[in-house]
Design a protein around this motif. Structure first.
Motif, PDB file in Angstrom:
ATOM      1  N   MET A   1      40.320  -2.938  13.032  1.00  0.00           N
ATOM      2  CA  MET A   1      39.235  -3.803  13.506  1.00  0.00           C
ATOM      3  C   MET A   1      39.840  -5.111  13.995  1.00  0.00           C
ATOM      4  SD  MET A   1      35.888  -5.191  11.441  1.00  0.00           S
ATOM      5  CE  MET A   1      34.546  -5.996  12.305  1.00  0.00           C
ATOM      6  N   PHE A   2      39.516  -5.472  15.231  1.00  0.00           N
ATOM      7  CA  PHE A   2      39.982  -6.741  15.788  1.00  0.00           C
ATOM      8  C   PHE A   2      38.930  -7.271  16.756  1.00  0.00           C
ATOM      9  CE2 PHE A   2      41.726  -3.361  18.430  1.00  0.00           C
ATOM     10  CZ  PHE A   2      41.372  -3.761  19.710  1.00  0.00           C
ATOM     11  N   SER A   3      39.016  -8.576  17.030  1.00  0.00           N
ATOM     12  CA  SER A   3      38.085  -9.219  17.955  1.00  0.00           C
ATOM     13  C   SER A   3      38.856  -9.776  19.141  1.00  0.00           C
ATOM     14  CB  SER A   3      37.308 -10.343  17.259  1.00  0.00           C
ATOM     15  OG  SER A   3      38.181 -11.392  16.879  1.00  0.00           O
ATOM     16  N   LEU A   4      38.181  -9.841  20.285  1.00  0.00           N
ATOM     17  CA  LEU A   4      38.735 -10.400  21.513  1.00  0.00           C
ATOM     18  C   LEU A   4      37.859 -11.551  21.972  1.00  0.00           C
ATOM     19  CD1 LEU A   4      39.606  -7.139  23.505  1.00  0.00           C
ATOM     20  CD2 LEU A   4      41.198  -8.601  22.253  1.00  0.00           C
TER      21      LEU A   4
ATOM     22  N   ARG B   1      38.487   0.213  27.069  1.00  0.00           N
ATOM     23  CA  ARG B   1      38.004  -0.389  28.317  1.00  0.00           C
ATOM     24  C   ARG B   1      36.690  -1.122  28.097  1.00  0.00           C
ATOM     25  NH1 ARG B   1      37.365   3.979  30.878  1.00  0.00           N
ATOM     26  NH2 ARG B   1      35.163   4.164  30.379  1.00  0.00           N
ATOM     27  N   ASP B   2      35.784  -0.512  27.303  1.00  0.00           N
ATOM     28  CA  ASP B   2      34.481  -1.139  27.066  1.00  0.00           C
ATOM     29  C   ASP B   2      34.619  -2.457  26.305  1.00  0.00           C
ATOM     30  OD1 ASP B   2      33.447   1.078  28.309  1.00  0.00           O
ATOM     31  OD2 ASP B   2      32.950   2.118  26.430  1.00  0.00           O
ATOM     32  N   HIS B   3      35.520  -2.482  25.326  1.00  0.00           N
ATOM     33  CA  HIS B   3      35.737  -3.709  24.563  1.00  0.00           C
ATOM     34  C   HIS B   3      36.252  -4.822  25.472  1.00  0.00           C
ATOM     35  CE1 HIS B   3      37.298  -5.456  20.464  1.00  0.00           C
ATOM     36  NE2 HIS B   3      36.509  -6.291  21.114  1.00  0.00           N
ATOM     37  N   TRP B   4      37.158  -4.506  26.367  1.00  0.00           N
ATOM     38  CA  TRP B   4      37.726  -5.491  27.289  1.00  0.00           C
ATOM     39  C   TRP B   4      36.657  -6.023  28.243  1.00  0.00           C
ATOM     40  CZ3 TRP B   4      42.571  -7.643  27.454  1.00  0.00           C
ATOM     41  CH2 TRP B   4      42.936  -8.314  28.606  1.00  0.00           C
ATOM     42  N   ASN B   5      35.852  -5.119  28.813  1.00  0.00           N
ATOM     43  CA  ASN B   5      34.804  -5.539  29.744  1.00  0.00           C
ATOM     44  C   ASN B   5      33.739  -6.373  29.051  1.00  0.00           C
ATOM     45  OD1 ASN B   5      36.073  -4.181  31.851  1.00  0.00           O
ATOM     46  ND2 ASN B   5      34.894  -2.287  31.523  1.00  0.00           N
ATOM     47  N   GLU B   6      33.421  -6.035  27.818  1.00  0.00           N
ATOM     48  CA  GLU B   6      32.446  -6.830  27.076  1.00  0.00           C
ATOM     49  C   GLU B   6      32.976  -8.237  26.811  1.00  0.00           C
ATOM     50  OE1 GLU B   6      29.730  -6.481  22.967  1.00  0.00           O
ATOM     51  OE2 GLU B   6      31.265  -4.965  23.462  1.00  0.00           O
TER      52      GLU B   6
ATOM     53  N   LYS C   1      33.126 -16.039  23.455  1.00  0.00           N
ATOM     54  CA  LYS C   1      32.452 -15.438  22.311  1.00  0.00           C
ATOM     55  C   LYS C   1      33.330 -14.331  21.747  1.00  0.00           C
ATOM     56  CE  LYS C   1      28.263 -12.942  20.952  1.00  0.00           C
ATOM     57  NZ  LYS C   1      26.976 -12.368  21.416  1.00  0.00           N
ATOM     58  N   PRO C   2      33.684 -14.364  20.459  1.00  0.00           N
ATOM     59  CA  PRO C   2      34.495 -13.285  19.873  1.00  0.00           C
ATOM     60  C   PRO C   2      33.701 -11.975  19.801  1.00  0.00           C
ATOM     61  CG  PRO C   2      34.573 -15.276  18.525  1.00  0.00           C
ATOM     62  CD  PRO C   2      33.461 -15.472  19.513  1.00  0.00           C
ATOM     63  N   ILE C   3      34.314 -10.904  20.315  1.00  0.00           N
ATOM     64  CA  ILE C   3      33.709  -9.569  20.311  1.00  0.00           C
ATOM     65  C   ILE C   3      34.574  -8.671  19.429  1.00  0.00           C
ATOM     66  CG2 ILE C   3      32.894  -7.631  21.682  1.00  0.00           C
ATOM     67  CD1 ILE C   3      31.437 -10.254  22.288  1.00  0.00           C
ATOM     68  N   ALA C   4      34.009  -8.172  18.317  1.00  0.00           N
ATOM     69  CA  ALA C   4      34.768  -7.374  17.348  1.00  0.00           C
ATOM     70  C   ALA C   4      34.301  -5.922  17.370  1.00  0.00           C
ATOM     71  CB  ALA C   4      34.614  -7.957  15.943  1.00  0.00           C
ATOM     72  N   HIS C   5      35.263  -4.979  17.237  1.00  0.00           N
ATOM     73  CA  HIS C   5      34.966  -3.541  17.180  1.00  0.00           C
ATOM     74  C   HIS C   5      36.008  -2.841  16.314  1.00  0.00           C
ATOM     75  CE1 HIS C   5      31.641  -3.154  19.981  1.00  0.00           C
ATOM     76  NE2 HIS C   5      32.284  -3.914  20.863  1.00  0.00           N
ATOM     77  N   TRP C   6      35.590  -1.718  15.736  1.00  0.00           N
ATOM     78  CA  TRP C   6      36.522  -0.793  15.078  1.00  0.00           C
ATOM     79  C   TRP C   6      37.079   0.150  16.127  1.00  0.00           C
ATOM     80  CZ3 TRP C   6      38.613  -0.986  10.400  1.00  0.00           C
ATOM     81  CH2 TRP C   6      37.961  -1.683   9.375  1.00  0.00           C
TER      82      TRP C   6
END
Length: 417
Positions: A255-258, A365-370, A377-382
């Motif tokens: 799990m990390f955030s961008l 790819r979806d995490h990067w585009n989001e 804004k930090p966007i976090a996903h597993w």
């Protein structure tokens, strides 16, 4: 002989005169015309006599001519009266290919070959839940009709047992030179009864090799532990061993955030934690750390890593990694995230990898585009970890389109706000 020839000439002359005088009412034919017609008929009779005395031509030449004629133009071939087909005779199916007769056989052959490729023997095991100790009892009993992996026509099988998503692993003893081993070994997995519904039992059958990598025979995955009973009493189960070339056990998740700041040209990746990582040490644990590489067109520009967490499969980091990337370079760069197992002696081993960027696939790819759609804004996903080789192949296929556009520019320091 001379008298016979004279008679034949006289007969031919009489025949000629009879042929010339077609009718009494017709006008007389001139004399010069009659003489030329007589000479013509005499030459014709002499030619006919020579042909009667000459030997007949060989049949192999006529057959050769007929063969050439068949090759050049089959439709114009004249077979003579002897080869004419009677009109009333109906054509038969003899000699014709009928595809419908072979369809079923081909389907049966494909099905049998598919089954032989997938089926790698059977395994017998039993399950029972111990309510007092709150653990699942797994008893590996025996295996039957395993494929031969050694040159001698036998195998040295053993079984690895997992209760996913936990990474704790048990292993049976190795049985030498047998395709029908009897194990009779029991293992205990501590787990609350309420969690059994979301657990999966995974068994991998291997062939032991002393001097090289062990060959995988196949695997069995039991998704529903309550498929046959409530496990209050021992339940005996037979399962087919499915063909597999490598263990399909999950490598774990990260799990990390961008977060990206366009005005400052700053990308912040915060490694939060990992869970259910693959055990890489003999103790059943790992010493994981996370390595992040900034790549552009296959070239690694920068590399940073987190601290090492000792003896754990569920590490918590909460560490930020910062890269300076101008906005016009965001479409050309990507991040390669590797979860590593630290080893004091020897090389550090890769547990799993994940890639994020415009050219990545799926969630990467979806995490990067989001992140680009919601700046500051930090966007976090597993993210599920992938094998290093498989991820490398997918990445090369995705980044091949960038080669035609030339080398991507290296990130430049952003202008001061």
């Amino acid at each position: 002989m001379a008298t016979d020839r004279m008679k034949e000439r006289m007969e031919s002359m009489g025949f000629l005169e009879a042929a010339v005088k077609i009718s009494h009412t017709s006008p007389d034919i001139p004399t010069d015309v009659q003489l030329s017609m007589k000479e013509h008929f005499l030459r014709r009779t002499q030619r006919m006599q020579r042909q009667a005395t000459e030997p007949a031509s060989s049949t192999r030449h006529s057959s050769f001519k007929r063969h050439l004629q068949r090759e050049m133009q089959v439709g114009s071939l004249d077979l003579g009266n002897d080869y004419e087909v009677e009109r009333d005779e109906k054509p038969t199916g003899i000699g014709r290919i009928q595809p419908e007769l072979y369809t079923q056989k081909n389907l049966e052959m494909e099905a049998s070959s598919k089954n032989s490729a997938i089926n790698c023997g059977k395994i017998n095991f039993s399950l029972k839940y111990d309510y007092e100790n709150e653990c699942l009892l797994v008893n590996i009993l025996k295996a039957f009709d395993l494929p031969a992996k050694d040159l001698c026509g036998s195998s040295d099988p053993y079984v690895k047992v997992y209760l996913l998503p936990d990474r704790k692993k048990f292993q049976t003893r190795v049985h030498r030179k047998t395709l029908n081993p009897t194990f009779n070994e029991s293992f205990q997995f501590p787990v609350p009864y309420d969690e059994l519904a979301v657990r999966k039992l995974h068994m991998s059958v291997f062939d032991f090799d002393r001097f090289s990598r062990h060959d995988m025979i196949g695997e069995v995955v039991l998704d529903n532990l309550f498929e046959t009973s409530d496990l209050s009493r021992e339940t005996n189960i037979w399962r087919d061993i499915d063909y597999a070339t490598s263990e399909s056990v999950d490598l774990g998740e990260i799990m990390f955030s961008l977060c990206y700041l366009p005005t400052a040209g700053r990308l912040t990746l915060t490694v939060i934690k990992c869970r259910n990582l693959k055990a890489m040490d003999i103790t059943g644990y790992s010493d994981p750390y996370v390595k992040v590489s900034l790549n552009c067109d296959g070239r690694r520009l920068k590399k940073k890593k987190t601290t090492i967490k000792k003896n754990t499969l569920n590490p918590t980091y909460n560490e930020a990694i910062i890269f300076d990337i101008p906005p016009d370079s965001m479409d050309h760069v990507s991040l390669h995230i590797s979860v590593m197992d630290y080893d004091l002696v020897g090389h550090n081993e890769i547990i799993g990898v994940i890639r994020v960027g415009c050219s990545a696939e799926g969630l990467g790819r979806d995490h990067w585009n989001e992140m680009l759609a919601y700046p500051r804004k930090p966007i976090a996903h597993w993210h599920h970890l992938l094998e290093s080789k498989k991820s490398e192949k997918e990445w090369k296929a995705r980044t091949a389109s960038f080669d035609s556009q030339g080398s991507c520019p290296s990130p430049r320091p952003p202008a001061s706000p």
